[in-house]
Design a protein around this motif. Structure first.
Motif, PDB file in Angstrom:
ATOM      1  N   PHE A 143      -7.979   7.561   7.513  1.00  0.00           N
ATOM      2  CA  PHE A 143      -8.397   6.270   6.955  1.00  0.00           C
ATOM      3  C   PHE A 143      -7.374   5.183   7.293  1.00  0.00           C
ATOM      4  O   PHE A 143      -7.729   4.045   7.611  1.00  0.00           O
ATOM      5  CB  PHE A 143      -8.562   6.377   5.441  1.00  0.00           C
ATOM      6  CG  PHE A 143      -9.674   7.283   5.003  1.00  0.00           C
ATOM      7  CD1 PHE A 143     -10.922   7.211   5.613  1.00  0.00           C
ATOM      8  CD2 PHE A 143      -9.485   8.205   3.984  1.00  0.00           C
ATOM      9  CE1 PHE A 143     -11.952   8.042   5.210  1.00  0.00           C
ATOM     10  CE2 PHE A 143     -10.503   9.036   3.584  1.00  0.00           C
ATOM     11  CZ  PHE A 143     -11.744   8.960   4.198  1.00  0.00           C
ATOM     12  N   TYR A 144      -6.115   5.544   7.207  1.00  0.00           N
ATOM     13  CA  TYR A 144      -5.050   4.581   7.484  1.00  0.00           C
ATOM     14  C   TYR A 144      -5.121   4.082   8.929  1.00  0.00           C
ATOM     15  O   TYR A 144      -5.086   2.876   9.188  1.00  0.00           O
ATOM     16  CB  TYR A 144      -3.692   5.225   7.217  1.00  0.00           C
ATOM     17  CG  TYR A 144      -2.524   4.392   7.683  1.00  0.00           C
ATOM     18  CD1 TYR A 144      -2.072   3.317   6.919  1.00  0.00           C
ATOM     19  CD2 TYR A 144      -1.878   4.665   8.887  1.00  0.00           C
ATOM     20  CE1 TYR A 144      -1.002   2.542   7.343  1.00  0.00           C
ATOM     21  CE2 TYR A 144      -0.817   3.904   9.316  1.00  0.00           C
ATOM     22  CZ  TYR A 144      -0.380   2.845   8.535  1.00  0.00           C
ATOM     23  OH  TYR A 144       0.673   2.069   8.968  1.00  0.00           O
ATOM     24  N   PHE A 145      -5.216   5.014   9.860  1.00  0.00           N
ATOM     25  CA  PHE A 145      -5.257   4.627  11.271  1.00  0.00           C
ATOM     26  C   PHE A 145      -6.523   3.841  11.594  1.00  0.00           C
ATOM     27  O   PHE A 145      -6.494   2.894  12.389  1.00  0.00           O
ATOM     28  CB  PHE A 145      -5.133   5.857  12.164  1.00  0.00           C
ATOM     29  CG  PHE A 145      -3.739   6.402  12.230  1.00  0.00           C
ATOM     30  CD1 PHE A 145      -2.720   5.683  12.844  1.00  0.00           C
ATOM     31  CD2 PHE A 145      -3.440   7.629  11.653  1.00  0.00           C
ATOM     32  CE1 PHE A 145      -1.428   6.180  12.895  1.00  0.00           C
ATOM     33  CE2 PHE A 145      -2.136   8.132  11.693  1.00  0.00           C
ATOM     34  CZ  PHE A 145      -1.130   7.404  12.315  1.00  0.00           C
ATOM     35  N   LYS A 146      -7.644   4.207  10.985  1.00  0.00           N
ATOM     36  CA  LYS A 146      -8.887   3.458  11.184  1.00  0.00           C
ATOM     37  C   LYS A 146      -8.732   2.032  10.666  1.00  0.00           C
ATOM     38  O   LYS A 146      -9.136   1.066  11.325  1.00  0.00           O
ATOM     39  CB  LYS A 146     -10.037   4.162  10.474  1.00  0.00           C
ATOM     40  CG  LYS A 146     -11.368   3.409  10.556  1.00  0.00           C
ATOM     41  CD  LYS A 146     -12.453   4.178   9.821  1.00  0.00           C
ATOM     42  CE  LYS A 146     -13.790   3.426   9.880  1.00  0.00           C
ATOM     43  NZ  LYS A 146     -13.749   2.163   9.141  1.00  0.00           N
ATOM     44  N   HIS A 147      -8.137   1.914   9.480  1.00  0.00           N
ATOM     45  CA  HIS A 147      -7.964   0.597   8.869  1.00  0.00           C
ATOM     46  C   HIS A 147      -6.993  -0.253   9.682  1.00  0.00           C
ATOM     47  O   HIS A 147      -7.170  -1.473   9.792  1.00  0.00           O
ATOM     48  CB  HIS A 147      -7.450   0.771   7.432  1.00  0.00           C
ATOM     49  CG  HIS A 147      -7.410  -0.497   6.653  1.00  0.00           C
ATOM     50  ND1 HIS A 147      -8.542  -1.215   6.339  1.00  0.00           N
ATOM     51  CD2 HIS A 147      -6.378  -1.179   6.122  1.00  0.00           C
ATOM     52  CE1 HIS A 147      -8.209  -2.277   5.639  1.00  0.00           C
ATOM     53  NE2 HIS A 147      -6.902  -2.295   5.494  1.00  0.00           N
TER      54      HIS A 147
ATOM     55  N   GLY B  75      -3.772  -4.657  13.151  1.00  0.00           N
ATOM     56  CA  GLY B  75      -2.555  -5.399  12.827  1.00  0.00           C
ATOM     57  C   GLY B  75      -2.071  -5.214  11.415  1.00  0.00           C
ATOM     58  O   GLY B  75      -1.005  -5.683  11.059  1.00  0.00           O
ATOM     59  N   GLY B  76      -2.805  -4.517  10.567  1.00  0.00           N
ATOM     60  CA  GLY B  76      -2.315  -4.343   9.202  1.00  0.00           C
ATOM     61  C   GLY B  76      -3.132  -3.312   8.459  1.00  0.00           C
ATOM     62  O   GLY B  76      -4.149  -2.841   8.924  1.00  0.00           O
ATOM     63  N   GLY B  77      -2.703  -2.952   7.259  1.00  0.00           N
ATOM     64  CA  GLY B  77      -3.462  -2.019   6.438  1.00  0.00           C
ATOM     65  C   GLY B  77      -2.588  -0.968   5.797  1.00  0.00           C
ATOM     66  O   GLY B  77      -1.479  -0.702   6.222  1.00  0.00           O
ATOM     67  N   ARG B  78      -3.130  -0.368   4.735  1.00  0.00           N
ATOM     68  CA  ARG B  78      -2.431   0.687   4.002  1.00  0.00           C
ATOM     69  C   ARG B  78      -3.243   1.970   4.062  1.00  0.00           C
ATOM     70  O   ARG B  78      -4.398   1.981   4.489  1.00  0.00           O
ATOM     71  CB  ARG B  78      -2.271   0.292   2.531  1.00  0.00           C
ATOM     72  CG  ARG B  78      -1.206  -0.764   2.295  1.00  0.00           C
ATOM     73  CD  ARG B  78      -1.184  -1.119   0.806  1.00  0.00           C
ATOM     74  NE  ARG B  78      -0.052  -1.975   0.503  1.00  0.00           N
ATOM     75  CZ  ARG B  78       1.130  -1.554   0.130  1.00  0.00           C
ATOM     76  NH1 ARG B  78       1.380  -0.263   0.041  1.00  0.00           N
ATOM     77  NH2 ARG B  78       2.100  -2.392  -0.145  1.00  0.00           N
ATOM     78  N   MET B  79      -2.635   3.059   3.565  1.00  0.00           N
ATOM     79  CA  MET B  79      -3.383   4.291   3.364  1.00  0.00           C
ATOM     80  C   MET B  79      -4.234   4.053   2.121  1.00  0.00           C
ATOM     81  O   MET B  79      -3.802   4.242   0.989  1.00  0.00           O
ATOM     82  CB  MET B  79      -2.441   5.471   3.160  1.00  0.00           C
ATOM     83  CG  MET B  79      -3.135   6.821   3.147  1.00  0.00           C
ATOM     84  SD  MET B  79      -1.988   8.148   2.776  1.00  0.00           S
ATOM     85  CE  MET B  79      -0.936   8.088   4.209  1.00  0.00           C
TER      86      MET B  79
END
Length: 496
Positions: free
Chosen positions: A162-166, A173-177
């Motif tokens: 999910f993290y890598f997809k986000h 350019g951004g996102g969390r787990m």
């Protein structure tokens, strides 16, 4: 047959707890985004099933079974948070609530424990069913083969996917787990980051302000707690809850339509005491250094922080900048002798009194000998605060002192519950200014202010009473509100 039903029932209970905290996912099941909601429910269901299998493997060994019990206990606490928010606050969990939990103390937790009886029972039921299901899977279902090993690892691997997809697909350019079987973990992670930033406030800024006239000798700010103006006779309530303050109305400037900038103490008080804007709060906490205490220190005022509230990290980060600090044990009236000692000093003083007021549980805010009459605990706590005000006004009557009072936030009433939620009802707060007899006429402006006024106006108001040049425009004019998800919004967008 019954043994097989329990794990299925547990999966449904887990997903129910999940939906209680993310109500928008349930709501979207009946809207245009129903496929997205179904996908979310399916993904969390898969992770939970994987979690059960993983712990069933751990249960096969007496040493690793201890780890399984700990993991199950933590997940049960996660569930406890969901059901507590639903039954007590009728809302999902959020970052603001995570901050409140992290900044809570033993006394506060004990005073609110009666509210957690039902959630506590549900916690033990969930924990028991969880251990029973894991033990059943260990004995009857789980085998040592590659299929079950892969299933057991899904709850650990999926969050990274999910993290890598986000980060690289949906939101480059951004996102969390953002997804995890412990679905409240992200909120606590953000809350810890906020605490870390606030506690790191060590820089003392240089204020570019001009002294234009002598200030009032004693500038006193009283920060109330959870007081609704709707329950004060000063604002037209039909029960006599503020008899002493009512008598002082002609010697006061009363803000008839005051609103708080946030719905919980840990957000509203820093916004009231500093020049930080709600738009900046989540990402620029260092601007909390530009607060009224540091300003007073640089403007020739000796600063004092006197409190009957136990230390809370976010607020205490600002309180720690006062030259004199004291936390006093006891009911709010114990702060009056402390105030008497402070005002004996012949110097300009800025004094903040942070009182317990009507903090939940309001029944615990009243001395044993306090006569509530026919008032309930909440109304009686307001009347007790009024009694404390009477002692403060009598102490300061023949002095060159101004008292500014505002509650940190209000509360929304649903049935017999007092709720900390984002709503217009729970932002309506008392806000007034009282004057001692020796306050110069140029400062003594009484009457009623009828326009909508955010309590962040306290900052330039204190500057005025210190004889400083006030800014032509200030953030209170925009009336931005910081919601419990740490997002800034227009006040008029708040639900009633």
């Amino acid at each position: 047959m019954l043994k097989k039903i329990v794990p299925i029932l547990l999966i449904l209970i887990y997903l129910t707890g999940f939906l209680l905290s993310f109500t928008y996912i349930f709501d979207n099941l009946f809207g245009a985004e129903k496929l997205e909601s179904i996908r979310n429910i399916f993904e969390y269901g898969i992770m939970f099933c994987s979690f059960l299998v993983f712990n069933a493997f751990l249960f096969k060994n007496k040493y690793t079974s201890v780890i399984a019990v700990i993991l199950c206990l933590l997940l049960s606490i996660n569930f406890l948070i969901s059901v507590s928010c639903f039954f007590i606050y009728h809302s999902g969990f959020n970052v603001g609530m995570a901050i409140s939990i992290l900044e809570s103390n033993v006394n506060e937790a004990i005073s609110m424990s009666y509210m957690f009886i039902l959630p506590g029972i549900l916690f033990f039921i969930f924990f028991g069913l969880l251990l029973y299901s894991v033990n059943y899977l260990k004995k009857s279902v789980i085998k040592f083969d590659i299929k079950f090993f892969i299933i057991a690892l899904l709850w650990l691997l999926m969050p990274f996917a999910f993290y890598f997809k986000h980060r690289y697909v949906s939101n480059k350019g951004g996102g969390r787990m953002i997804k995890n079987v412990y679905y409240h973990l992200t909120d606590f992670g953000i809350a810890l980051d906020i605490q870390k930033d606030i506690n790191a406030l060590k820089n003392v800024p240089k204020f570019d302000v001009k002294k234009i006239q002598p200030g009032i000798e004693n500038v006193i700010l009283i920060i109330g707690e959870s007081e609704r103006k709707q329950n004060m006779s000063l604002y037209g309530y039909d029960k006599k809850t503020t008899p002493y303050t009512d008598q002082q109305a002609e010697n006061m400037m009363i803000f008839d339509h005051a609103v708080s900038p946030a719905g919980i103490t840990n957000l509203s008080v820093p916004l009231m005491l500093s020049s930080i804007h709600p738009d900046e709060f989540r990402y620029h906490y260092e601007k909390l250094s530009y607060n009224i205490i540091n300003l007073a220190n640089q403007s020739g005022y000796n600063s004092f922080w006197l409190s009957t509230q136990a230390s809370a990290r976010g607020i205490t980060a600002i309180a720690s900048m006062a030259k004199n600090k004291k936390w006093v044990n006891g009911y709010d009236e114990v702060i009056v002798p402390e105030l008497k000692n402070v005002i004996q000093k012949k110097q300009d003083k800025f004094i903040i009194l942070h009182i317990m007021g009507s903090h939940p549980n309001p029944c615990n805010r009243l001395p044993a000998n306090w006569n509530s009459g026919d008032l309930n605990c909440y109304d009686s706590s307001i009347k007790y605060t009024d009694y404390v005000f009477n002692n403060i006004f009598r102490t300061l009557k023949n002095t060159n002192s101004v008292v500014i009072y505002a509650s940190d936030h209000g509360l929304k009433i649903k049935g017999d519950k007092l709720l900390h939620i984002d709503s217009k009802e729970s932002t309506q707060v008392p806000f007034f200014v009282w004057f001692g007899d020796k306050v110069p006429a140029k400062y003594r402006i009484t009457g009623h202010e009828t326009k909508l006024t955010q309590t962040t106006y306290i900052y330039p108001l204190i500057m005025k009473y210190m004889g400083l040049e006030t800014p032509q425009h200030y953030k209170n004019e925009e009336n931005k509100y910081l919601d419990l998800n740490m997002s800034s919004m227009e006040y008029n967008q708040l639900p009633e």
